[in-house]
Design a protein around this motif. Structure first.
Motif, PDB file in Angstrom:
ATOM      1  N   LEU A 157     -16.072  96.223 -54.875  1.00  0.00           N
ATOM      2  CA  LEU A 157     -15.735  96.949 -54.633  1.00  0.00           C
ATOM      3  C   LEU A 157     -16.058  98.052 -54.791  1.00  0.00           C
ATOM      4  O   LEU A 157     -16.769  98.802 -53.445  1.00  0.00           O
ATOM      5  CB  LEU A 157     -14.156  97.127 -54.091  1.00  0.00           C
ATOM      6  CG  LEU A 157     -13.802  97.866 -53.025  1.00  0.00           C
ATOM      7  CD1 LEU A 157     -13.496  97.153 -51.647  1.00  0.00           C
ATOM      8  CD2 LEU A 157     -12.272  98.762 -53.732  1.00  0.00           C
TER       9      LEU A 157
ATOM     10  N   PHE B 216     -14.670  95.985 -47.633  1.00  0.00           N
ATOM     11  CA  PHE B 216     -14.331  94.794 -47.970  1.00  0.00           C
ATOM     12  C   PHE B 216     -15.215  93.561 -47.895  1.00  0.00           C
ATOM     13  O   PHE B 216     -15.337  92.754 -48.239  1.00  0.00           O
ATOM     14  CB  PHE B 216     -12.958  94.863 -47.147  1.00  0.00           C
ATOM     15  CG  PHE B 216     -12.166  95.336 -48.554  1.00  0.00           C
ATOM     16  CD1 PHE B 216     -11.290  94.871 -49.193  1.00  0.00           C
ATOM     17  CD2 PHE B 216     -11.072  96.197 -47.733  1.00  0.00           C
ATOM     18  CE1 PHE B 216     -10.379  95.595 -50.250  1.00  0.00           C
ATOM     19  CE2 PHE B 216     -10.643  96.776 -48.847  1.00  0.00           C
ATOM     20  CZ  PHE B 216     -10.307  96.417 -49.942  1.00  0.00           C
TER      21      PHE B 216
ATOM     22  N   ASN C 230     -15.064  90.200 -49.971  1.00  0.00           N
ATOM     23  CA  ASN C 230     -14.122  90.020 -49.517  1.00  0.00           C
ATOM     24  C   ASN C 230     -13.319  89.881 -47.860  1.00  0.00           C
ATOM     25  O   ASN C 230     -12.973  91.168 -47.593  1.00  0.00           O
ATOM     26  CB  ASN C 230     -13.125  90.060 -50.586  1.00  0.00           C
ATOM     27  CG  ASN C 230     -11.101  89.899 -49.820  1.00  0.00           C
ATOM     28  OD1 ASN C 230     -10.559  89.231 -49.102  1.00  0.00           O
ATOM     29  ND2 ASN C 230     -10.742  88.956 -51.442  1.00  0.00           N
TER      30      ASN C 230
ATOM     31  N   LEU D 188      -5.384  98.012 -54.453  1.00  0.00           N
ATOM     32  CA  LEU D 188      -5.909  96.779 -54.456  1.00  0.00           C
ATOM     33  C   LEU D 188      -5.289  95.894 -55.384  1.00  0.00           C
ATOM     34  O   LEU D 188      -5.606  94.085 -54.084  1.00  0.00           O
ATOM     35  CB  LEU D 188      -7.406  97.191 -55.453  1.00  0.00           C
ATOM     36  CG  LEU D 188      -8.434  96.463 -54.640  1.00  0.00           C
ATOM     37  CD1 LEU D 188      -9.016  96.156 -53.584  1.00  0.00           C
ATOM     38  CD2 LEU D 188      -9.898  96.860 -55.707  1.00  0.00           C
TER      39      LEU D 188
ATOM     40  N   SER E 239      -3.585  88.735 -49.515  1.00  0.00           N
ATOM     41  CA  SER E 239      -4.890  88.175 -48.841  1.00  0.00           C
ATOM     42  C   SER E 239      -5.061  86.540 -49.830  1.00  0.00           C
ATOM     43  O   SER E 239      -5.290  86.083 -48.807  1.00  0.00           O
ATOM     44  CB  SER E 239      -6.111  89.099 -49.956  1.00  0.00           C
ATOM     45  OG  SER E 239      -7.195  87.856 -49.494  1.00  0.00           O
TER      46      SER E 239
ATOM     47  N   LEU F  76      -9.939  90.349 -46.630  1.00  0.00           N
ATOM     48  CA  LEU F  76      -9.435  91.369 -46.438  1.00  0.00           C
ATOM     49  C   LEU F  76     -10.167  92.140 -45.666  1.00  0.00           C
ATOM     50  O   LEU F  76      -9.655  93.064 -44.482  1.00  0.00           O
ATOM     51  CB  LEU F  76      -9.349  92.404 -47.739  1.00  0.00           C
ATOM     52  CG  LEU F  76      -8.370  92.030 -48.948  1.00  0.00           C
ATOM     53  CD1 LEU F  76      -8.351  92.840 -50.365  1.00  0.00           C
ATOM     54  CD2 LEU F  76      -6.803  91.931 -48.760  1.00  0.00           C
ATOM     55  N   SER F  77     -11.362  92.078 -44.988  1.00  0.00           N
ATOM     56  CA  SER F  77     -12.107  92.510 -44.047  1.00  0.00           C
ATOM     57  C   SER F  77     -11.086  92.054 -42.928  1.00  0.00           C
ATOM     58  O   SER F  77     -11.083  93.196 -41.981  1.00  0.00           O
ATOM     59  CB  SER F  77     -13.551  92.047 -44.222  1.00  0.00           C
ATOM     60  OG  SER F  77     -13.486  90.722 -44.440  1.00  0.00           O
TER      61      SER F  77
END
Lengths: 75, 75
Positions: free
Chosen positions: A11, A70, A75, B52, B59, B66-67
């Protein structure tokens, strides 16, 4: 300090790549976020366990959606 | 406690909707995350400033990227 997890690293790398694509410095971006540049550097290296509030200010400073950030981090 | 921000609320609502679509209870999901059910309840109501690491366990527990979670929450 070591990265918090492999995903924290990814990230941070994605955020750094987006910042560089936008030709923004760490100092400029950190100022928009209202944090010290060292804090943004920690995020980009994955050593901070960022909160949702911090993710929101990063998203606003870089003008990138969190879903996109993300996605680019995998992810 | 009030929500941390309108977006914290939207993210919590999106997480709750996804959990319900998957027919999972708060207790089941919280157990997979290794947190108390009250903690997950706080997240779903937007009153926690999740980290996070917590987003990653959410998630994984909900088997949602997560997106996708952020997209459904509108960011």
């Amino acid at each position: 300090m070591p990265p918090r997890s492999p995903f924290h690293s990814r990230l941070g790398e994605a955020a750094k790549t987006i910042r560089e694509e936008k030709k923004m410095t760490q100092a400029q971006t950190a100022e928009l976020m209202g944090v010290p540049a060292s804090f943004l550097s920690d995020i980009e290296r994955g050593v901070r366990n960022v909160s949702l509030s911090t993710l929101l200010s990063l998203s606003a400073a870089l003008k990138v959606k969190l879903s996109e950030l993300f996605k680019r981090a995998g992810n």
